[in-house]
Design an enzyme around this catalytic site. Structure first.
Site, PDB file in Angstrom:
ATOM      1  N   ASP A   1      -3.683  -4.248   6.877  1.00  0.00           N
ATOM      2  CA  ASP A   1      -4.069  -3.934   5.502  1.00  0.00           C
ATOM      3  C   ASP A   1      -3.807  -5.138   4.597  1.00  0.00           C
ATOM      4  OD1 ASP A   1      -4.591  -1.464   6.506  1.00  0.00           O
ATOM      5  OD2 ASP A   1      -2.995  -0.408   5.462  1.00  0.00           O
TER       6      ASP A   1
ATOM      7  N   ARG B   1       7.565   4.422   2.677  1.00  0.00           N
ATOM      8  CA  ARG B   1       7.497   3.292   3.596  1.00  0.00           C
ATOM      9  C   ARG B   1       7.551   2.042   2.748  1.00  0.00           C
ATOM     10  NH1 ARG B   1       2.573   3.526   7.529  1.00  0.00           N
ATOM     11  NH2 ARG B   1       1.427   4.347   5.761  1.00  0.00           N
TER      12      ARG B   1
ATOM     13  N   HIS C   1     -13.254   2.552   3.300  1.00  0.00           N
ATOM     14  CA  HIS C   1     -12.949   1.178   3.716  1.00  0.00           C
ATOM     15  C   HIS C   1     -14.054   0.591   4.609  1.00  0.00           C
ATOM     16  CE1 HIS C   1      -9.464  -1.485   5.486  1.00  0.00           C
ATOM     17  NE2 HIS C   1     -10.600  -2.104   5.611  1.00  0.00           N
TER      18      HIS C   1
ATOM     19  N   GLN D   1      -9.545   6.598  -0.407  1.00  0.00           N
ATOM     20  CA  GLN D   1      -9.528   6.292   1.030  1.00  0.00           C
ATOM     21  C   GLN D   1     -10.673   6.995   1.751  1.00  0.00           C
ATOM     22  OE1 GLN D   1      -7.084   8.223   4.007  1.00  0.00           O
ATOM     23  NE2 GLN D   1      -5.975   6.299   4.311  1.00  0.00           N
TER      24      GLN D   1
ATOM     25  N   THR E   1      -6.061   1.684  -0.757  1.00  0.00           N
ATOM     26  CA  THR E   1      -6.990   1.678   0.372  1.00  0.00           C
ATOM     27  C   THR E   1      -7.717   0.336   0.411  1.00  0.00           C
ATOM     28  OG1 THR E   1      -9.290   2.372   0.782  1.00  0.00           O
ATOM     29  CG2 THR E   1      -8.220   3.347  -1.108  1.00  0.00           C
ATOM     30  N   GLY E   2      -8.021  -0.077   1.614  1.00  0.00           N
ATOM     31  CA  GLY E   2      -8.754  -1.331   1.797  1.00  0.00           C
ATOM     32  C   GLY E   2     -10.155  -1.280   1.212  1.00  0.00           C
TER      33      GLY E   2
ATOM     34  N   ARG F   1       0.799  -1.233   0.000  1.00  0.00           N
ATOM     35  CA  ARG F   1       0.000   0.000   0.000  1.00  0.00           C
ATOM     36  C   ARG F   1       0.829   1.280   0.000  1.00  0.00           C
ATOM     37  NH1 ARG F   1      -4.754  -0.270   3.113  1.00  0.00           N
ATOM     38  NH2 ARG F   1      -5.889  -2.158   2.657  1.00  0.00           N
TER      39      ARG F   1
ATOM     40  N   ASP G   1      -6.859   3.783  13.060  1.00  0.00           N
ATOM     41  CA  ASP G   1      -5.531   4.209  13.517  1.00  0.00           C
ATOM     42  C   ASP G   1      -5.587   5.376  14.484  1.00  0.00           C
ATOM     43  OD1 ASP G   1      -3.631   2.571  12.334  1.00  0.00           O
ATOM     44  OD2 ASP G   1      -3.822   3.590  10.402  1.00  0.00           O
TER      45      ASP G   1
END
Ligand code: GLC
Length: 798
Positions: free
Chosen positions: A349, A342, A640, A686, A705-706, A332, A490
Site C-alpha cells: 500500500d 494497526r 483500487h 475501498q 484506500t489505494g 492507512r 489479499d
C-alpha cells in the site's frame, strides 16, 4: 438524493443535510498530529501513532454512532435550553435548527443556526505545532442581549487502543487529571511522557476533568448533567476516565459576536502555557489557518486541470490529490473503519501511495521509499507490515514511549520468512522509485546505501535488482510467478500456485527498471533484465491466454482459475487490466480482454473485481471464496483496481471507454445518489457492493484506500497523459472523441507548463504536433525547461 454539495471555490464539501446515512469523515493535521473527524465532530485525535499514542477516545462500531468527539455545547442561560454546534451529540430536531458541516483541506467547520445564535466551530491543527485548535465564534442574530454558557468536551484515551478496550485494572487507576489556572492536564502515570493539555484563551468560569462527573450517571454526551444545570463541578482525580471541559459564560449584545479559542495538545502544564500564550492571539490563529490554505495551494498548484468533465476537474484538482496525500502522510490505519489498531507501514500500500504523488510531496514519498527499502530483506521480498523506525539507523529511540504494559514487538518478530510473504509487495516499489526520479531528477538516489531488514546494506539500485530477482526465482510449475500468501488481492491465496497478476507486475516493474538502466548507462543490466522480460511475455501468453481473456492464476493443484470454463470467478479484473497495462498483451488480445472486462465486469458504479462472485468455499483459491458475494474482494467494485482498467484502455487508445470507466467510479457523479452510495462523495471508497449483493452500489471505507492514489495516477498520467520522464515531459492524452480538448497547468522541476490540448479531429489518442512557445518540437516530448520559466505548450491531437 443528495446531502451536500461541492464548494470548489472554497475547496470544501458542504454537508447541509447532516443526517447522512453513515459517517462522512475528514482528516485534520499535516504533520505528526492527526484528527479523524466526521460531519458531527465525532472522532479522535492521535500523535504520531493511532495505535500507541491516541489522545482522544473513540468508541468505534458503537451506538449512538461516532462518539465521542470534539464537541462544543451552547446553553441559553436564560432558558436552560442547550444544543451542540455540530448537531450531535445533543441532536436537536433538524426542522428546528440549521446545521452545516464544511469539510475542507485539513480542517472541518461546523455551523449551527439555532435560537437566534449563529455558532461556528472550526477544528484544525497548525502546521507548526501539534495542537488542535477549536476556533469557536458566536453571533447573536436575535434582537436582544443573550446570556450563554459554552462548554467544551472531549474524552481522553488511555493512549493505547487496546487499553481503551480491555483490561482496565491498571489503566483506569493510572490515568489522572488536574487543573491549574485555566489549564487541564491529563496524565497517564505509567508513561514517561504521558501528558496532554487542554486550555483556552479565556479564564474559565468552571471546569470538569472527570468524565462521569460531567456527564452524570447513566447519561451520555447527549444530556450531560453539568450542561443541563449550567455549571461544572470542578472535578479532577487520579484514576478514572477523563475529559476536557472548560465552561465560559458569555453575554452578547444583539448583532454582536464573541470568539473563544480552545487548544488541545501534547505534554503538560509547561507546554500548555506556551501554547496558550501563542494561540490566545486571534491573529496568530488566523495566520495559521491561512498557512494551511497556502500549504494546500502549493500542493494543488503542481497540477491543475480544466477538462470538459466537471467531476474529473473537482476530483483531480482537489479531492483525489487530498485523499492520496492523506494516505502518504498517515499511512492507512486511521479511519472510522481502520480505527488505529494497526500501526506501521503496509508494504504494497505504501509503495503504491508513494508512487502516485511525488510531484506534490516529494519529501514524504522519498522518506517512504527509503523506509520500504529498509524493510526489504536480502532475499528480495518486503516485510508485509512493519514499523519503519525499527530499521532506521538514525532513530535511536521513539520520541514518545509506548506504555511499558504493552510490549512492543521487536524486529526479529517481524521477519517471518517466505510463508508470510506477499508476492507483489516489493514489485510496486520499483515503479515508485522510478516515478520519483522522473519527477525530481534525483538520480543520485540510486547510489545511496540503504540497510536491509535482515542485516547488511546495498545501494538503492541493488535493492531494486534483488526485488526483480526474487520474482524471477519464485516461479511455479508453469513458469508463472508464485502466488505465495497473496498477491495484491489479499484474499487470493494461491501459495505455491501461480498468479497471473504477479507475472504481469513483474513484467511492468522490469519495464520501469530497464528504462532506467538504459538511461543511466547500465546496458548490461538492461539486456539481462530485458531477456527475462521477454521470457515472461512469451510464457504468459502461452499459459494464461484463454481465448477471450487472461486467466487469473493456477492453483497449487494445477487448476486454472478465471477461465471460460469456470462458472464462478470466471472473469477477473486484475489479470486483464494488468496484461494490458504491463505491456504483456498485444493489441489483439489486449482489446479482446478489455472488451470482456466491459462485458462482464462493468456496472454503473464501476468495474467489479470478479464475476460471477464465488459462492463455494475453496481453499485452493483462497479466502475470497469465504467472503459474501458482491462484497470486498469477492465481486465488489473494488475501487483500487478500477484505475488499472482506465490505464489499460488508455494504452489501447480507447479514450471514450476509459472515460466511461472513470465516470462510473467517480464519487462526484454519485453526489445525488446517496440513498444508494451512502458514503461521502468526495472520497473514493475501498469498495462498492457488486451486482451479486442486495445493496449493489453502496460504498464503504472512505479515504484509506489505494483508490485515491491510483485514480490520481491513472487519470493524470494515462487519461490526460501528462507524465514526466527522465528528461522531458510527455503529454500524450487519451480522451473521449467528443472532447475538443482541455487545458492543464503542470509544475515540474521548478518550471511551469501551461498546457493546451486541442482535439480538432475528434480522435481518442495520438499527438500530431507539439508546440513549445509556438514552435514545433521535434520528437513530440517537451524537454525539461529552466527553473522558474513559464512555458506555453500546445498539443494538437490527430
Ligand atoms: C486492501 C489492502 C490492500 C490490498 C487490497 C486488495 O485495500 O489494504 O493491501 O491490496 O485490500 O485485497
Amino acid at each position: 438524493m443528495q446531502y451536500g454539495y461541492f464548494d470548489n471555490k472554497k475547496r470544501e464539501y458542504v454537508i447541509n443535510r447532516v443526517d447522512v446515512p453513515v459517517s462522512w469523515t475528514n482528516y485534520i493535521g499535516v504533520n505528526e498530529m492527526c484528527g479523524v473527524l466526521n460531519h458531527t465532530a465525532g472522532g479522535y485525535l492521535f500523535y504520531k501513532s493511532p495505535e500507541y499514542h491516541r489522545i482522544t477516545r473513540f468508541r468505534p462500531n458503537g451506538v449512538p454512532m461516532d462518539r465521542p468527539g470534539h464537541y462544543v455545547y451552547v446553553r441559553d442561560d436564560d432558558t436552560g435550553e442547550y444544543w451542540s454546534i455540530s448537531w450531535q451529540p445533543v441532536g436537536k430536531p433538524l426542522d428546528k435548527a440549521r446545521y452545516e458541516c464544511r469539510h475542507g483541506l485539513s480542517y472541518s467547520r461546523y455551523i449551527c443556526d439555532y435560537n437566534g445564535i449563529n455558532a461556528q466551530q472550526t477544528l484544525f491543527i497548525p502546521i507548526e505545532d501539534p495542537v488542535e485548535l477549536w476556533d469557536v465564534t458566536l453571533h447573536n442574530s436575535s434582537d436582544r442581549e443573550r446570556h450563554l454558557s459554552i462548554f467544551s468536551y472531549c474524552e481522553f484515551s488511555f493512549h493505547h487502543i487496546e487499553m481503551d478496550n480491555k483490561n482496565h485494572q491498571m489503566s483506569l487507576y493510572a490515568s489522572g487529571s488536574s487543573y491549574q489556572d485555566g489549564i487541564i492536564q491529563y496524565d497517564l502515570f505509567y508513561e514517561e511522557d504521558g501528558y496532554q493539555f487542554f486550555t483556552s484563551n479565556f479564564t474559565p468560569d468552571g471546569y470538569d476533568c472527570v468524565r462521569d462527573a460531567f456527564l452524570g450517571s447513566y447519561r451520555t454526551e447527549t444530556n450531560p448533567l453539568a450542561v443541563e444545570r449550567g455549571a461544572c463541578s470542578g472535578s479532577t482525580e487520579f484514576g478514572g476516565n477523563h475529559c476536557a471541559v472548560l465552561h465560559k459564560k458569555v453575554s452578547i449584545q444583539s448583532g454582536e459576536n464573541a470568539r473563544l479559542l480552545f487548544m488541545l495538545g501534547e505534554q503538560g502544564y509547561e507546554n500548555a502555557k506556551v501554547m496558550r500564550k501563542k494561540y490566545s492571539d486571534e491573529a496568530t490563529v488566523d495566520r495559521c489557518f491561512a498557512d494551511l490554505a497556502k500549504f494546500w495551494d502549493d500542493k494543488l498548484s503542481r497540477l491543475q486541470v480544466n477538462t470538459p468533465n466537471e467531476g474529473m476537474n473537482t476530483m483531480l484538482n482537489i479531492w483525489t490529490l487530498y485523499q492520496s496525500e492523506i494516505n502518504v502522510m498517515f499511512s492507512r490505519f486511521a479511519s472510522f473503519i481502520e480505527v488505529g489498531g494497526r500501526t506501521g507501514l503496509g508494504y504494497r500500500d505504501t509503495a503504491q501511495d508513494a508512487m502516485t504523488v511525488p510531484h506534490s510531496n516529494p519529501q514524504k514519498c522519498r522518506q517512504r521509499i527509503i523506509e520500504l527499502l529498509r524493510g526489504l530483506v536480502t532475499q528480495g521480498y518486503g516485510l508485509h507490515l512493519f514499523q519503519p523506525e525499527w530499521f532506521d539507523p538514525q532513530e535511536k529511540k521513539q520520541s514518545f514511549k509506548s506504555p511499558t504494559v504493552v510490549p512492543t514487538p521487536n524486529k526479529s518478530q517481524m521477519i517471518h520468512g517466505l510463508e508470510d510473504t506477499c508476492a507483489d509487495d516489493a514489485l510496486w516499489l520499483i515503479a515508485a522509485i522510478v516515478e520519483y526520479i522522473k519527477e525530481t531528477g534525483e538520480f543520485s538516489l540510486l547510489d545511496e546505501t540503504v540497510t536491509y531488514a535482515d542485516g547488511g546494506s546495498g545501494t538503492v539500485y541493488e535493492h531494486m535488482t534483488k526485488i526483480l530477482d526474487f520474482s524471477t526465482e519464485q516461479v511455479g510449475a508453469n513458469g508463472i510467478c508464485k502466488g505465495l500468501r497473496a498477491d495484491w488481492n489479499d484474499c487470493l491465496n494461491l501459495g505455491g500456485g501461480e498468479s497471473a497478476m504477479v507475472s504481469f507486475l513483474h513484467y511492468w516493474a522490469l519495464q520501469y527498471f530497464i528504462e532506467l538502466a538504459c538511461y543511466v548507462g547500465k546496458t548490461e543490466d538492461a539486456a539481462k533484465y530485458g531477456a527475462i522480460a521477454k521470457q515472461i511475455k512469451a510464457v504468459s501468453e502461452k499459459v494464461l491466454w484463454d481465448g477471450k481473456w487472461y486467466a487469473r492464476g493456477i492453483t497449487a493443484k494445477g487448476r486454472k482459475i478465471g477461465v471460460q470454463s469456470d462458472s464462478e470467478g470466471r472473469v477477473h479484473l486484475e489479470s486483464n487490466a494488468w496484461a494490458v497495462l504491463s505491456g504483456v498483451a498485444g493489441k489483439e488480445h489486449g482489446e479482446l480482454c478489455m472488451d470482456s472486462v466491459n462485458e462482464y465486469l462493468y456496472t454503473p458504479y464501476g468495474l467489479m473485481l470478479v464475476a460471477p462472485a464465488y459462492s463455494t468455499p475453496d481453499d485452493d483459491i483462497g479466502f475470497v471464496t469465504r467472503v459474501y458475494r458482491g462484497v470486498k474482494e469477492n465481486g465488489s467494485v473494488f475501487s483500487h483496481s478500477n484505475p488499472w482498467a482506465w490505464a489499460a484502455e488508455a494504452k489501447l487508445g480507447r479514450g471514450t471507454r476509459a472515460m466511461k470507466f472513470y465516470d462510473a467510479l467517480c464519487p462526484y457523479h454519485q453526489n445525488n445518489l446517496i440513498e444508494i452510495r451512502q458514503s461521502e462523495p468526495y472520497s473514493y471508497c475501498q469498495f462498492i457492493m457488486g451486482k451479486d449483493h442486495t445493496a449493489h452500489g453502496r460504498a464503504r471505507h472512505p479515504f484509506m484506500t489505494g483508490s485515491g492514489g491510483w485514480s490520481y495516477f491513472a487519470a493524470t498520467r494515462f487519461l490526460l497523459g501528462i507524465r514526466p520522464d527522465f528528461n522531458h515531459l510527455m503529454i500524450d492524452p487519451c480522451i473521449p472523441s467528443h472532447w475538443q480538448g482541455f487545458t492543464a497547468v503542470r509544475k515540474w522541476r521548478g518550471a511551469t507548463y501551461n498546457i493546451t490540448v486541442q482535439n480538432p479531429n475528434g480522435v481518442e489518442k495520438g499527438v500530431k504536433t507539439v508546440l513549445l512557445a509556438g514552435k514545433t518540437l521535434e520528437g513530440g516530448a517537451v524537454p525539461c525547461q529552466p527553473t522558474g520559466s513559464v512555458n506555453d505548450v500546445t498539443i494538437i491531437m490527430g
